[in-house]
Design a protein around this motif. Structure first.
Motif, PDB file in Angstrom:
ATOM      1  N   HIS A  17      17.800  32.098  11.549  1.00  0.00           N
ATOM      2  CA  HIS A  17      18.249  33.361  11.335  1.00  0.00           C
ATOM      3  C   HIS A  17      17.798  33.960   9.866  1.00  0.00           C
ATOM      4  CE1 HIS A  17      20.956  33.587  14.580  1.00  0.00           C
ATOM      5  NE2 HIS A  17      21.311  32.231  14.318  1.00  0.00           N
ATOM      6  N   ALA A  18      17.733  33.192   8.931  1.00  0.00           N
ATOM      7  CA  ALA A  18      17.134  33.634   7.516  1.00  0.00           C
ATOM      8  C   ALA A  18      15.762  33.794   7.460  1.00  0.00           C
ATOM      9  CB  ALA A  18      17.585  32.592   6.356  1.00  0.00           C
ATOM     10  N   THR A  19      14.936  32.951   8.143  1.00  0.00           N
ATOM     11  CA  THR A  19      13.639  33.099   8.057  1.00  0.00           C
ATOM     12  C   THR A  19      13.114  34.347   9.003  1.00  0.00           C
ATOM     13  OG1 THR A  19      13.206  31.376  10.211  1.00  0.00           O
ATOM     14  CG2 THR A  19      12.909  30.689   7.829  1.00  0.00           C
ATOM     15  N   ARG A  20      13.841  34.551  10.033  1.00  0.00           N
ATOM     16  CA  ARG A  20      13.394  35.895  10.974  1.00  0.00           C
ATOM     17  C   ARG A  20      13.626  37.285  10.406  1.00  0.00           C
ATOM     18  NH1 ARG A  20      16.998  35.340  16.287  1.00  0.00           N
ATOM     19  NH2 ARG A  20      18.900  36.341  15.768  1.00  0.00           N
ATOM     20  N   CYS A  21      14.652  36.967   8.965  1.00  0.00           N
ATOM     21  CA  CYS A  21      14.803  38.333   8.236  1.00  0.00           C
ATOM     22  C   CYS A  21      13.864  38.520   7.170  1.00  0.00           C
ATOM     23  CB  CYS A  21      16.256  38.138   7.668  1.00  0.00           C
ATOM     24  SG  CYS A  21      17.763  38.328   8.768  1.00  0.00           S
ATOM     25  N   ILE A  22      12.988  37.608   7.011  1.00  0.00           N
ATOM     26  CA  ILE A  22      11.838  37.655   5.917  1.00  0.00           C
ATOM     27  C   ILE A  22      11.235  38.908   6.211  1.00  0.00           C
ATOM     28  CG2 ILE A  22      10.176  36.585   4.920  1.00  0.00           C
ATOM     29  CD1 ILE A  22      11.522  33.936   5.083  1.00  0.00           C
ATOM     30  N   PRO A  23      10.514  39.128   7.471  1.00  0.00           N
ATOM     31  CA  PRO A  23       9.637  40.075   7.818  1.00  0.00           C
ATOM     32  C   PRO A  23      10.376  41.450   7.631  1.00  0.00           C
ATOM     33  CG  PRO A  23       9.942  38.934   9.809  1.00  0.00           C
ATOM     34  CD  PRO A  23      10.343  38.019   8.681  1.00  0.00           C
TER      35      PRO A  23
END
Length: 351
Positions: A17-23
């Motif tokens: 969930h955190a990594t897909r919020c990066i973009p």
């Protein structure tokens, strides 16, 4: 004119969930918004490393623990529902406080059910419109929809038509929910590089299952004929890299390092988490999946991709090094997100 402040709050359930919020955070900055990060545990630690210049806030933990045995996964999760509801109520109080104190102009919540406000536009992100829990799927889906309705709009990181990545997880036959398909989200870009690793192992997800798989794979891969990059998925204050025979092992990687590592690797061995699937599809990679035992969503995605002849998979207990030979018999993941919705259009919700 001051920038509009948008709270971005991913669930701390593994790193997906955190990594897909990066973009999303990068796009907000590129469109003259000021993101404010909020989460807990490893998700918050990861985002603080990626965006050290942004304000970062701590949220109450959902305290989700996985069962040691996959067969007990659902019942252990159901027993934790009171804890989760308590965390959601605490999130609600914290959000109401922050909206006023931090002068927020909008909210983007990735699966955190209590992060919304009637005073400012609130967006929910999920790829699970159907929440699979076996014979209780109807109930968990109904509860999820109850919370989604509290938001102005729900963004689904997938395409609305076929081919898509989430299948029945992210697509409903009929719905009164306000849904917007935004295309798969990935922080990774495809690049031409020399191949350094024959196999990249990428771990993530809650304990104890992450450690159980790490122990099993390190034992199984002792006799692997080729170079291995082993990313443990443990976010710590310092990056640690060790080399032993043909295996390079590190505890975690930031986006830039991970992007390079993905591109330098021939095939990937990982969980069948949705964020990992979006990354691998963007790179059009071949892979082998081992779903988290008892996690219906990952088991469904692994089965779906295997049936379509894209990615082989097996149960954690059944994995043997020989299973990696199956990868050549499958086509690998394909990029389905070539017609992504524009960020400018998506962010009009905050105007």
């Amino acid at each position: 004119m001051p920038k509009k402040r948008i709270l971005v709050a991913p669930l701390n359930w593994g790193l997906g969930h955190a990594t897909r919020c990066i973009p999303i955070i990068e796009a907000l900055e590129n469109h003259s918004f000021e993101p404010v990060i909020a989460s807990d545990g490893v998700a918050l630690a990861l985002l603080k490393k990626e965006f050290p210049h942004l304000e970062a806030l701590e949220l109450p933990s959902y305290k989700i623990e996985y069962a040691q045995n996959g067969e007990n996964f659902k019942w252990k999760l159901f027993k934790q529902i009171p804890n989760m509801f308590s965390a959601v109520q605490n999130e609600r109080k914290r959000t109401l406080q922050w909206v006023n104190e931090l002068k927020l102009d909008g909210i983007i919540s990735d699966n955190r059910l209590g992060i919304h406000s009637s005073k400012i536009p609130s967006v929910f992100i999920t790829h699970q419109l159907n929440v699979l829990t076996g014979n209780t799927s109807w109930l968990t889906t109904k509860i999820h929809h109850y919370f989604i309705k509290k938001y102005n709009i729900c963004w689904i990181p997938d395409t609305s038509e076929k081919p898509n990545l989430s299948g029945k997880l992210g697509h409903l036959k009929n719905s009164s929910l306000n849904l917007k398909y935004i295309g798969p989200l990935s922080r990774i870009k495809k690049k031409k590089t020399a191949t350094l690793y024959d196999l990249m192992v990428l771990l993530s997800g809650p304990e104890p299952q992450r450690t159980l798989l790490e122990t099993k794979l390190k034992e199984e891969l002792k006799n692997y004929d080729g170079n291995i990059l082993f990313v443990r998925g443990v976010v710590e204050s310092e990056q640690k890299i060790t080399q032993r025979f043909n295996m390079t092992c590190c505890n975690f990687m930031n986006t830039e390092e991970l992007e390079l590592a993905f591109n330098q690797s021939k095939v990937v061995l990982s969980r069948s988490g949705y964020t990992t699937i979006m990354d691998l599809a963007k790179l059009e990679k071949k892979a082998f999946f081992i779903p988290t035992p008892g996690q219906y969503e990952q088991e469904y995605l692994a089965k779906k991709l295997k049936k379509k002849g894209l990615v082989p998979s097996c149960k954690q207990d059944d994995f043997k090094i020989e299973r990696l030979l199956e990868i050549d018999l499958y086509r690998g993941l394909q990029d389905v997100g070539k017609n992504d919705v524009s960020w400018k259009e998506l962010f009009t919700v905050f105007q």
